[in-house]
Write an enzyme that holds these catalytic residues in place. Structure first.
Site, PDB file in Angstrom:
ATOM      1  N   GLU A  76       0.847  -1.239   0.091  1.00 44.12           N
ATOM      2  CA  GLU A  76      -0.055   0.116  -0.023  1.00 44.12           C
ATOM      3  C   GLU A  76       1.028   1.127  -0.047  1.00 44.12           C
ATOM      4  OE1 GLU A  76      -3.096  -0.338  -0.569  1.00 44.12           O
ATOM      5  OE2 GLU A  76      -3.889  -2.151   0.886  1.00 44.12           O
ATOM      6  N   HIS A  89      -2.809   2.155   8.268  1.00 39.96           N
ATOM      7  CA  HIS A  89      -3.910   1.503   7.691  1.00 39.96           C
ATOM      8  C   HIS A  89      -4.009   0.317   8.424  1.00 39.96           C
ATOM      9  CE1 HIS A  89      -6.394  -0.851   5.053  1.00 39.96           C
ATOM     10  NE2 HIS A  89      -5.174  -2.020   4.807  1.00 39.96           N
ATOM     11  N   HIS A 106      -7.345  -3.103   9.263  1.00 39.42           N
ATOM     12  CA  HIS A 106      -8.779  -3.770   9.241  1.00 39.42           C
ATOM     13  C   HIS A 106      -9.658  -3.593  10.517  1.00 39.42           C
ATOM     14  CE1 HIS A 106      -6.174  -6.122   6.015  1.00 39.42           C
ATOM     15  NE2 HIS A 106      -6.273  -4.990   5.608  1.00 39.42           N
ATOM     16  N   GLU A 142     -17.833  11.836  21.972  1.00 39.79           N
ATOM     17  CA  GLU A 142     -16.623  12.241  21.385  1.00 39.79           C
ATOM     18  C   GLU A 142     -16.342  11.981  20.044  1.00 39.79           C
ATOM     19  OE1 GLU A 142     -13.384  11.981  23.206  1.00 39.79           O
ATOM     20  OE2 GLU A 142     -14.791  12.993  24.496  1.00 39.79           O
ATOM     21  N   HIS A 163     -12.905  -3.396   3.548  1.00 39.81           N
ATOM     22  CA  HIS A 163     -11.426  -3.580   3.803  1.00 39.81           C
ATOM     23  C   HIS A 163     -10.880  -3.321   4.885  1.00 39.81           C
ATOM     24  CE1 HIS A 163      -7.129  -3.426   1.820  1.00 39.81           C
ATOM     25  NE2 HIS A 163      -7.186  -3.738   3.126  1.00 39.81           N
TER      26      HIS A 163
HETATM   27  P1  13P Z   1       1.167  -5.460   3.139  1.00 36.06           P
HETATM   28  O1  13P Z   1       1.413  -6.801   4.122  1.00 36.06           O
HETATM   29  O2  13P Z   1       1.822  -5.410   1.976  1.00 36.06           O
HETATM   30  O3  13P Z   1       1.257  -4.255   3.894  1.00 36.06           O
HETATM   31  O4  13P Z   1      -0.523  -5.306   3.094  1.00 36.06           O
HETATM   32  C1  13P Z   1      -1.445  -5.679   4.090  1.00 36.06           C
HETATM   33  C2  13P Z   1      -2.619  -4.920   3.740  1.00 36.06           C
HETATM   34  O5  13P Z   1      -3.551  -4.787   4.752  1.00 36.06           O
HETATM   35  C3  13P Z   1      -3.056  -4.732   2.342  1.00 36.06           C
HETATM   36  O6  13P Z   1      -4.254  -3.741   2.441  1.00 36.06           O
HETATM   37 ZN    ZN Z   2      -5.491  -3.955   4.167  1.00 32.75          ZN
END
Ligand code: 13P
Ligand code: ZN
Length: 271
Positions: A116, A139, A141, A169, A210
């Protein structure tokens, strides 16, 4: 070169990546983090440009980031392991003054930066233009936000309002709201472009089905933002599952809270 692993940001990535794993936000290699080094931190590396392994960035290197150094997690790195293997799972890249190839300046042994990286680097450029203190992009999940993209509003204004109404909040911590990128393939220039468009006016963008992208002045700032948004999403899911009879904080309550805490709500979101 002084040891790059002594940088405060390295210790923070090691610590917070493990905390994210413990929260269930980073299964397997899910998630990635970047941090833009300050000029002093960069100078302390004593890296000689041109000496590291060279790699290409499909999205190109934004002018605002040329000559800069970025701490980055490795592609495929497991956040539950990262703190114990910094040399392989973390490292620093150098974005040169000219040309399309960036260089590995430290770490990332036998590895390459996150898939990413394009979204991270372009997001850094967009956020720096808004606020020169913003150095972190995260980033992962985050489970509740991710679940909410399956059953919550698909319009980003409605999505934001649903979050804001859950906890006082919300309008204090993310008065700009959250962006919502319709599902796209991860790691592509398309998802980078869609994210960047929304990052011009916000610190958080949700990727449908995602995960989440957040930015901040520091690792703890970006992490705290994500914690708050995920908490709002968790309460939303719980209350929906329990029948969701009450409407949550009304528009006037959102406005009064923002006024009391000195934040400015995103224009056009509350009448
Ligand atoms: P990477 O392992 O390449 O950082 O990817 C993980 C991820 O969350 C992709 O969206
Ligand atoms: Zn991801």
């Amino acid at each position: 070169m002084s040891d790059w692993k002594d940088l405060k940001a390295v210790k923070e990535v090691a610590d917070l990546s493990f905390q994210m794993y413990q929260k269930g936000w980073d299964e397997a290699n899910g998630g990635n983090i970047t941090y833009l080094l300050t000029d002093d931190e960069a100078a302390s590396l004593n890296y000689v440009p041109g000496t590291g392994k060279k790699l290409t960035l499909t999205e190109g290197i934004p002018d605002a980031l040329r000559g800069k150094y970025v701490l980055v997690t490795a592609s495929g790195s497991y956040f539950r392991e990262l703190k114990d293997d910094l040399d392989h799972l973390l490292g620093i890249i150098y974005l040169p003054e000219e040309g399309d190839e960036y260089e590995i300046a430290a770490g990332l042994i036998d590895n390459r930066p996150t898939s990413e990286l394009g979204s991270h680097i372009t997001t850094h450029a967009v956020r720096l233009a808004v606020d020169s203190n913003q150095r972190v992009v995260m980033h992962n999940h985050a489970t509740h936000v991710l679940a909410m993209t399956h059953c919550g509003p698909t319009d980003e204004r409605e999505f934001t309002l649903a979050l804001w109404r859950m906890i006082t909040e919300g309008v204090v911590v993310f008065p700009d709201g959250v962006g919502l990128v319709p599902w796209c393939v991860a790691g592509t220039p398309e998802i980078a472009r869609e994210t960047n468009e929304r990052m011009k006016t916000r610190r958080c963008v949700v990727w449908q089905y995602h995960g989440v992208f957040t930015t901040g002045d520091s690792m703890h700032d970006a992490f705290g933002l994500l914690e708050t948004i995920d908490k709002c999403a968790e309460v939303w899911l719980l209350s929906q599952a329990a029948g969701g009879k009450n409407p949550g904080i009304p528009d006037q309550g959102l406005k009064d809270t923002a006024k009391w805490y000195g934040t400015t709500l995103r224009e056009g979101y509350v009448d």
